[in-house]
Design a protein around this motif. Sequence first.
Motif, PDB file in Angstrom:
ATOM      1  N   VAL A  21     -24.047 -13.334 -46.749  1.00 12.97           N
ATOM      2  CA  VAL A  21     -25.038 -13.742 -47.928  1.00 12.97           C
ATOM      3  C   VAL A  21     -24.400 -12.991 -49.052  1.00 12.97           C
ATOM      4  O   VAL A  21     -24.247 -13.643 -50.336  1.00 12.97           O
ATOM      5  N   LEU A  22     -24.432 -11.727 -49.308  1.00 11.24           N
ATOM      6  CA  LEU A  22     -24.171 -11.104 -50.307  1.00 11.24           C
ATOM      7  C   LEU A  22     -22.955 -11.475 -51.455  1.00 11.24           C
ATOM      8  O   LEU A  22     -23.412 -11.382 -52.568  1.00 11.24           O
ATOM      9  N   PRO A  23     -21.957 -11.765 -50.782  1.00  7.55           N
ATOM     10  CA  PRO A  23     -20.895 -12.089 -51.929  1.00  7.55           C
ATOM     11  C   PRO A  23     -21.132 -13.478 -52.643  1.00  7.55           C
ATOM     12  O   PRO A  23     -20.487 -13.819 -53.442  1.00  7.55           O
ATOM     13  N   LEU A  24     -21.845 -14.180 -52.108  1.00  7.71           N
ATOM     14  CA  LEU A  24     -22.224 -15.760 -52.585  1.00  7.71           C
ATOM     15  C   LEU A  24     -22.798 -15.710 -54.020  1.00  7.71           C
ATOM     16  O   LEU A  24     -22.518 -16.744 -54.722  1.00  7.71           O
ATOM     17  N   PHE A  25     -23.491 -14.559 -54.442  1.00 10.86           N
ATOM     18  CA  PHE A  25     -24.344 -14.709 -55.452  1.00 10.86           C
ATOM     19  C   PHE A  25     -23.938 -13.370 -56.618  1.00 10.86           C
ATOM     20  O   PHE A  25     -23.904 -12.288 -56.030  1.00 10.86           O
ATOM     21  N   GLY A  69     -23.736  -6.137 -57.026  1.00 13.42           N
ATOM     22  CA  GLY A  69     -23.078  -4.783 -56.901  1.00 13.42           C
ATOM     23  C   GLY A  69     -23.953  -3.534 -56.415  1.00 13.42           C
ATOM     24  O   GLY A  69     -23.581  -2.682 -55.721  1.00 13.42           O
ATOM     25  N   ASP A  70     -24.921  -3.605 -57.400  1.00 11.86           N
ATOM     26  CA  ASP A  70     -26.119  -2.317 -57.122  1.00 11.86           C
ATOM     27  C   ASP A  70     -26.601  -2.813 -55.558  1.00 11.86           C
ATOM     28  O   ASP A  70     -26.927  -1.702 -55.318  1.00 11.86           O
ATOM     29  N   LEU A  71     -26.974  -3.979 -55.412  1.00 14.10           N
ATOM     30  CA  LEU A  71     -27.266  -3.869 -53.978  1.00 14.10           C
ATOM     31  C   LEU A  71     -26.567  -3.644 -52.807  1.00 14.10           C
ATOM     32  O   LEU A  71     -27.033  -2.976 -51.940  1.00 14.10           O
ATOM     33  N   ILE A  72     -25.369  -3.923 -53.080  1.00 12.71           N
ATOM     34  CA  ILE A  72     -24.123  -3.604 -52.058  1.00 12.71           C
ATOM     35  C   ILE A  72     -24.318  -1.912 -52.004  1.00 12.71           C
ATOM     36  O   ILE A  72     -24.065  -1.526 -50.905  1.00 12.71           O
ATOM     37  N   ALA A  73     -24.255  -1.370 -53.152  1.00 13.41           N
ATOM     38  CA  ALA A  73     -23.947   0.215 -53.282  1.00 13.41           C
ATOM     39  C   ALA A  73     -25.292   0.765 -52.527  1.00 13.41           C
ATOM     40  O   ALA A  73     -25.183   1.664 -51.931  1.00 13.41           O
ATOM     41  N   LEU A  74     -26.416   0.084 -52.719  1.00 14.48           N
ATOM     42  CA  LEU A  74     -27.765   0.842 -51.990  1.00 14.48           C
ATOM     43  C   LEU A  74     -27.687   0.529 -50.689  1.00 14.48           C
ATOM     44  O   LEU A  74     -27.992   1.734 -49.938  1.00 14.48           O
ATOM     45  N   LEU A  75     -27.179  -0.480 -50.182  1.00 19.48           N
ATOM     46  CA  LEU A  75     -27.004  -0.870 -48.653  1.00 19.48           C
ATOM     47  C   LEU A  75     -26.129   0.154 -48.044  1.00 19.48           C
ATOM     48  O   LEU A  75     -26.139   0.664 -46.905  1.00 19.48           O
ATOM     49  N   ARG A  76     -24.800   0.338 -48.731  1.00 18.19           N
ATOM     50  CA  ARG A  76     -23.821   1.201 -48.283  1.00 18.19           C
ATOM     51  C   ARG A  76     -24.483   2.693 -48.213  1.00 18.19           C
ATOM     52  O   ARG A  76     -24.140   3.362 -47.216  1.00 18.19           O
TER      53      ARG A  76
END
Length: 81
Positions: A21-25, A69-76
């Motif tokens: 899902v994440l890379p789509l938007f 990108g901020d959401l991915i960083a938080l998830l990681r």
Amino acid sequence: MIPQRRDGGELEDREAERALVLPLFRFYTLAEAAGLLGISKARAYGLVHSGTLPAEQVGPHRQWCVDAGDLIALLRSTPKR
């Protein structure tokens, strides 16, 4: 194709869903971000106001938007349960 971990193992269901899902938007609403994080919208709002989750208010209705990108960083950075 099933997303794979770097170590070759399969991703858990929730991780696989995020990977697809994440890379789509480029941006997500705060409600969408909360859903992807598995938390309530109120908790996501709290993360924004504490500075943990960077977000901006945009548009005429001043809707909160979170950069992917901020959401991915938080998830990681979040420890796995």
